[in-house]
Design a protein around this motif. Structure first.
Motif, PDB file in Angstrom:
ATOM      1  N   GLU A   1     -49.036 -31.119  30.511  1.00  0.00           N
ATOM      2  CA  GLU A   1     -47.929 -31.438  31.428  1.00  0.00           C
ATOM      3  C   GLU A   1     -48.507 -31.984  32.733  1.00  0.00           C
ATOM      4  OE1 GLU A   1     -44.487 -29.005  31.427  1.00  0.00           O
ATOM      5  OE2 GLU A   1     -43.576 -30.077  33.102  1.00  0.00           O
TER       6      GLU A   1
ATOM      7  N   MET B   1     -36.649 -25.456  37.616  1.00  0.00           N
ATOM      8  CA  MET B   1     -37.374 -26.605  37.051  1.00  0.00           C
ATOM      9  C   MET B   1     -36.613 -27.154  35.860  1.00  0.00           C
ATOM     10  SD  MET B   1     -41.214 -26.807  35.525  1.00  0.00           S
ATOM     11  CE  MET B   1     -42.146 -28.322  35.666  1.00  0.00           C
ATOM     12  N   ASP B   2     -36.592 -28.486  35.724  1.00  0.00           N
ATOM     13  CA  ASP B   2     -35.998 -29.155  34.556  1.00  0.00           C
ATOM     14  C   ASP B   2     -36.997 -30.132  33.974  1.00  0.00           C
ATOM     15  OD1 ASP B   2     -33.389 -28.054  35.077  1.00  0.00           O
ATOM     16  OD2 ASP B   2     -33.114 -29.617  36.619  1.00  0.00           O
ATOM     17  N   HIS B   3     -36.931 -30.313  32.649  1.00  0.00           N
ATOM     18  CA  HIS B   3     -37.726 -31.350  31.991  1.00  0.00           C
ATOM     19  C   HIS B   3     -36.814 -32.496  31.578  1.00  0.00           C
ATOM     20  CE1 HIS B   3     -40.462 -27.892  31.754  1.00  0.00           C
ATOM     21  NE2 HIS B   3     -41.376 -28.838  31.911  1.00  0.00           N
TER      22      HIS B   3
ATOM     23  N   MET C   1     -36.570 -31.260  43.840  1.00  0.00           N
ATOM     24  CA  MET C   1     -35.601 -31.582  42.781  1.00  0.00           C
ATOM     25  C   MET C   1     -35.503 -33.078  42.452  1.00  0.00           C
ATOM     26  SD  MET C   1     -34.961 -29.072  41.261  1.00  0.00           S
ATOM     27  CE  MET C   1     -33.960 -28.459  39.969  1.00  0.00           C
TER      28      MET C   1
ATOM     29  N   ALA D   1     -36.925 -20.763  42.852  1.00  0.00           N
ATOM     30  CA  ALA D   1     -37.498 -21.876  42.087  1.00  0.00           C
ATOM     31  C   ALA D   1     -36.712 -22.217  40.828  1.00  0.00           C
ATOM     32  CB  ALA D   1     -38.939 -21.541  41.720  1.00  0.00           C
TER      33      ALA D   1
ATOM     34  N   HIS E   1     -40.490 -34.517  35.127  1.00  0.00           N
ATOM     35  CA  HIS E   1     -39.826 -33.230  35.359  1.00  0.00           C
ATOM     36  C   HIS E   1     -39.385 -33.171  36.821  1.00  0.00           C
ATOM     37  CE1 HIS E   1     -43.984 -31.136  36.313  1.00  0.00           C
ATOM     38  NE2 HIS E   1     -43.528 -31.770  37.354  1.00  0.00           N
ATOM     39  N   ARG E   2     -38.653 -32.132  37.145  1.00  0.00           N
ATOM     40  CA  ARG E   2     -38.271 -31.937  38.548  1.00  0.00           C
ATOM     41  C   ARG E   2     -38.213 -30.444  38.836  1.00  0.00           C
ATOM     42  NH1 ARG E   2     -31.780 -33.426  38.894  1.00  0.00           N
ATOM     43  NH2 ARG E   2     -31.124 -31.786  37.466  1.00  0.00           N
ATOM     44  N   HIS E   3     -38.448 -30.107  40.078  1.00  0.00           N
ATOM     45  CA  HIS E   3     -38.456 -28.692  40.460  1.00  0.00           C
ATOM     46  C   HIS E   3     -38.111 -28.537  41.927  1.00  0.00           C
ATOM     47  CE1 HIS E   3     -42.431 -30.125  41.508  1.00  0.00           C
ATOM     48  NE2 HIS E   3     -42.757 -30.272  40.236  1.00  0.00           N
ATOM     49  N   THR E   4     -37.799 -27.307  42.290  1.00  0.00           N
ATOM     50  CA  THR E   4     -37.417 -27.022  43.676  1.00  0.00           C
ATOM     51  C   THR E   4     -38.584 -27.255  44.631  1.00  0.00           C
ATOM     52  OG1 THR E   4     -36.036 -25.278  42.748  1.00  0.00           O
ATOM     53  CG2 THR E   4     -36.259 -25.315  45.133  1.00  0.00           C
TER      54      THR E   4
ATOM     55  N   TRP F   1     -36.814 -36.213  40.208  1.00  0.00           N
ATOM     56  CA  TRP F   1     -37.566 -36.471  38.979  1.00  0.00           C
ATOM     57  C   TRP F   1     -38.854 -37.194  39.331  1.00  0.00           C
ATOM     58  CZ3 TRP F   1     -36.082 -33.990  34.841  1.00  0.00           C
ATOM     59  CH2 TRP F   1     -34.731 -33.718  34.629  1.00  0.00           C
TER      60      TRP F   1
ATOM     61  N   LEU G   1     -44.999 -24.598  46.492  1.00  0.00           N
ATOM     62  CA  LEU G   1     -44.362 -23.735  45.487  1.00  0.00           C
ATOM     63  C   LEU G   1     -44.433 -22.243  45.818  1.00  0.00           C
ATOM     64  CD1 LEU G   1     -46.534 -22.329  43.214  1.00  0.00           C
ATOM     65  CD2 LEU G   1     -46.867 -24.742  42.731  1.00  0.00           C
TER      66      LEU G   1
END
Ligand code: 1HN
Length: 349
Positions: free
Chosen positions: A72, A179-181, A147, A177, A109-112, A149, A168
């Motif tokens: 990843e 996360m999305d793929h 958040m 936190a 992916h995206r995350h806080t 992408w 993080l």
């Protein structure tokens, strides 16, 4: 009864009382108060220098061990030696050396958590952020807002290497936190290359005010091709700050504040032979040497850093820098977050 026996009785009586508190999920403040509110910061983290000459061959070995897609993100985490296993370079910051091999894609992916990349070997690799691709060259600061992408790749025939910095641990501290793929390796591109730089990074902004990334700068590649000559020109006509050298901040053009809401970023030029006076501050810093050679004296320890090395400067440790060759360094720290919380402090000699 002598005093020692009386003290022992008191201690035992108190302990008996404490023992009745703990099953009820309570504890006496007076036993822990001094540790909770120290008189001044005493970092649990160590000043340290990671040598790129040691890291690069290991990173290339990792390149043979697994693909960027399998990993990843194929990163050698810069682990503060005082806190192994914590994935922290300082108390609040995550940092690592990341590698993308030719033809690879680090999937979207995206995350806080917000992220930045300081590019070491760009070779035309790219990061796509929120529907827009940007090419990466050495010294570029690439931002991925919370958040948004993001995916990375390399269509050229050379490896791409950069230093990641993420907030993080700050996000995780708040247990906030997500996360999305993305359902494909690469995100869908909706804007031409250079769009955000044209719209927000050219001394312009749209007539209709908008903040596409909330508190984060809408420019996501602060290119070294712009930053370096600006820094040198400003330095050529002014005196360096005695404690900082010639330093310029990366800003969010929408409010003049730091480019990211949690992580402060700035570039420093230290002319050959220049030595800063000591400074200490409450932010934990990670410094990437972009050009030249710098000797850091942190907490009484001396580190000789050259290009692409990374140093950690934990909170409230005295820091001095001396350039043995004309040097440009990049610094990231949690100062942006600390200032918003009203807790940032510094002291200069
Ligand atoms: C991440 O998203 C990246 O996008 C790099 O390149 C390192 C470390 C922890 C969590 C997310 C990237 C990361 C990461």
């Amino acid at each position: 009864m002598n005093i020692a026996v009386a003290d022992k009785d008191v201690a035992a009586t108190r302990q008996k009382f404490y023992d009745r508190l703990s099953p009820r999920a309570m504890a006496p403040l007076w036993e822990v108060l001094k540790g909770l509110v120290p008189e001044q910061p005493k970092s649990k983290f160590a000043a340290h220098l990671w040598k790129f000459a040691e890291a690069r061959p290991l990173l290339m070995e990792a390149g043979d061990l697994l693909t960027a897609e399998e990993a990843e993100r194929r990163v050698l985490v810069l682990e503060n030696p005082a806190m192994p296993g914590a994935s922290r370079i300082t108390a609040t910051m995550y940092a690592g050396y990341q590698l993308i091999m030719p033809g690879e894609i680090a999937p979207a992916h995206r995350h806080t958590a917000s992220a930045l990349r300081m590019v070491l070997e760009g070779n035309g690799g790219y990061t796509a952020v929120a529907g827009e691709k940007t090419e990466m060259q050495r010294g570029d600061l690439v931002i991925t807002p919370a958040m948004s992408w993001h995916d990375h790749g390399q269509e050229n025939h050379k490896p791409v290497i950069w230093v990641d910095g993420l907030d993080l641990h700050m996000v995780n501290f708040y247990e906030a936190a997500f996360m999305d793929h993305f359902n494909d390796k690469s995100q869908i591109l909706s804007k031409p290359v250079g769009y955000s730089e044209a719209e927000f990074g050219s001394g312009f902004a749209p007539m209709q005010h908008r903040r596409p990334f909330g508190p984060t700068s809408p420019i996501f590649n602060y290119r070294y091709a712009n930053a370096r000559p600006a820094l040198l020109q400003v330095a050529s006509a002014g005196e360096p700050d005695a404690n900082l050298g010639h330093a310029l901040r990366y800003i969010n053009p929408q409010d003049g504040g730091w480019a990211m809401p949690t992580i402060a970023t700035w570039l420093t030029y230290l002319p050959k032979g220049f030595e800063t006076k000591p400074i200490r501050s409450t932010d934990g810093q990670a410094i990437v040497v972009l050009e030249g050679e710098v000797t850091f004296e942190i907490d009484g320890k001396t580190f000789s850093a050259s290009e692409s090395d990374v140093a950690s400067v934990p909170s409230w440790m005295w820091k001095k820098m001396r350039a043995s060759k004309d040097a440009i360094i990049f610094t990231m720290s949690d100062r942006a977050a600390q200032e918003k919380l009203g807790i940032y402090r510094e002291e200069r000699k």
